[in-house]
Scaffold this active site. Structure first.
Site, PDB file in Angstrom:
ATOM      1  CG  ASN A 157      -1.726   1.229   1.399  1.00 33.07           C
ATOM      2  OD1 ASN A 157      -1.785   2.061   0.492  1.00 33.07           O
ATOM      3  ND2 ASN A 157      -2.367   1.381   2.542  1.00 33.07           N
ATOM      4  CE  LYS A 178      -0.078   3.170   4.860  1.00 36.25           C
ATOM      5  NZ  LYS A 178       0.023   3.243   6.306  1.00 36.25           N
ATOM      6  CG  HIS A 220      -5.751   1.862   5.432  1.00 29.52           C
ATOM      7  ND1 HIS A 220      -5.281   2.781   6.334  1.00 29.52           N
ATOM      8  CD2 HIS A 220      -4.739   0.987   5.222  1.00 29.52           C
ATOM      9  CE1 HIS A 220      -4.024   2.476   6.651  1.00 29.52           C
ATOM     10  NE2 HIS A 220      -3.672   1.388   5.984  1.00 29.52           N
ATOM     11  CD  GLU A 278      -2.727   5.428   6.990  1.00 29.24           C
ATOM     12  OE1 GLU A 278      -2.774   5.499   5.745  1.00 29.24           O
ATOM     13  OE2 GLU A 278      -1.764   4.920   7.617  1.00 29.24           O
ATOM     14  CD  GLU A 291      -3.116  -2.420   7.425  1.00 32.70           C
ATOM     15  OE1 GLU A 291      -2.064  -2.691   6.829  1.00 32.70           O
ATOM     16  OE2 GLU A 291      -3.725  -1.349   7.277  1.00 32.70           O
ATOM     17  N   GLY A 295       3.001   2.301  10.830  1.00 28.21           N
ATOM     18  CA  GLY A 295       3.982   3.381  10.698  1.00 28.21           C
ATOM     19  C   GLY A 295       4.722   3.695  11.989  1.00 28.21           C
ATOM     20  CB  SER A 317       5.725  -1.851  11.924  1.00 31.05           C
ATOM     21  OG  SER A 317       5.335  -0.527  12.235  1.00 31.05           O
ATOM     22  N   GLY A 359       3.005  -1.119   4.253  1.00 29.92           N
ATOM     23  CA  GLY A 359       2.962   0.307   3.939  1.00 29.92           C
ATOM     24  C   GLY A 359       4.348   0.819   3.590  1.00 29.92           C
TER      25      GLY A 359
HETATM   26  P1  13P Z   1       3.277   0.411   7.654  1.00 29.59           P
HETATM   27  O1  13P Z   1       3.777  -0.851   7.018  1.00 29.59           O
HETATM   28  O2  13P Z   1       3.985   1.644   7.160  1.00 29.59           O
HETATM   29  O3  13P Z   1       3.233   0.296   9.152  1.00 29.59           O
HETATM   30  O4  13P Z   1       1.751   0.602   7.155  1.00 29.59           O
HETATM   31  C1  13P Z   1       0.863  -0.443   7.239  1.00 29.59           C
HETATM   32  C2  13P Z   1      -0.350  -0.090   6.490  1.00 29.59           C
HETATM   33  O5  13P Z   1      -1.105   0.787   6.890  1.00 29.59           O
HETATM   34  C3  13P Z   1      -0.614  -0.807   5.236  1.00 29.59           C
HETATM   35  O6  13P Z   1      -1.909  -0.568   4.784  1.00 29.59           O
END
Ligand code: 13P
Length: 250
Positions: free
Chosen positions: A9, A11, A94, A96, A166, A172, A211, A232
């Site tokens: 992803n 983002k 997601h 976010e 997640e 992140g 992560s 991510g």
């Molecule tokens: P990270 O791998 O940066 O922690 O993000 C995970 C994520 O939100 C994937 O959709």
């Protein structure tokens, strides 16, 4: 038998140049012993579809509109348009989007249905916040998020769909869930699906996200109910992402 899946992803990162670079590196890293899908920003979706064509690498959108029908929804992008551009997948729900764009469980259920209607494979994200985690509410949150999607979709809609666990506190943050924590929640998700249909629950791929990096991918993916990862930050680092794909294949 569930085939492992690694999804990247991106983002809101990228450019025409970076899309080319990432697509080239991911296709050059083949063959993988797993399914690999990239989720670029929607504006670069068509470019990514053309760049990975014929490689077996899939392409998906990071979100879809709740509206399945075309209409006066300025700025929205429908699942049908995503499919029309040659993409086969869509992330829905997601964290976010749930947090920053106030998407409700109900919206996520509608998005899942819209993706299915257009023939896209949904990757449904579920997960608890840090406060919910420390308050011991993880399973309750997951149960509620899944139930909302099942309110808008029959269990059959989960055939070949993907669910990504997640934990919001792991995204992140550099602080991944432990393999045991991930396995515990994944087994719970599978049991929830199993209450509706045992067969579908056994076939549904459950990804872990939060992560994931080359250093922890293999032990996470070794858990019996962890069928791969939704990656991510590390998906923007081609060397790291290719290593994660390889870790899933071992
Ligand atoms: P990270 O791998 O940066 O922690 O993000 C995970 C994520 O939100 C994937 O959709």
């Amino acid at each position: 038998m569930r085939r492992k899946l690694v999804a990247g992803n991106w983002k809101m990162h990228g450019s025409l140049a970076l899309t080319s670079e990432l697509c080239e590196a991911v296709t050059a890293g083949k063959p993988y012993d797993v399914d690999v899908v990239v989720f670029p920003p929607t504006l670069y979706l068509r470019q990514a579809v053309l760049e990975v064509a014929g490689s077996g690498v899939g392409v998906g959108a990071q979100d879809v509109s709740v509206h399945a029908q075309d209409g006066a929804y300025t700025g929205e992008i429908s699942a049908r348009m995503i499919a029309d551009c040659g993409a086969g997948w869509a992330i829905v729900g997601h964290s976010e989007r749930r947090a920053d764009f106030r998407e409700s469980d109900h919206d996520v259920g509608r998005k899942f249905a819209a993706a299915r209607k257009a023939g896209l494979t949904p990757v449904l994200c579920v997960g608890e916040t840090h406060a919910e985690y420390t308050g011991g509410h993880t399973l309750e949150v997951i149960e509620r998020q899944l139930a909302a999607v099942l309110e808008h979709n029959p269990i059959e809609a989960f055939v070949s769909a993907v669910i990504a666990y997640e934990p919001v506190w792991a995204i992140g943050s550099g602080l991944s869930a432990t393999p045991e924590q991930a396995q515990h929640v994944h087994a719970f998700i599978r049991s929830q699906l199993g209450k509706k249909d045992a067969n579908i629950s056994l076939l549904t791929r459950l990804l872990y996200g939060g992560s994931v990096k080359a250093a922890n991918a293999a032990e996470l993916f070794a858990q019996p109910d962890v069928d791969g990862g939704l990656v991510g930050g590390a998906s923007l680092n081609t060397e790291e992402f290719v290593k994660i794909c390889r870790a899933a294949g071992t």
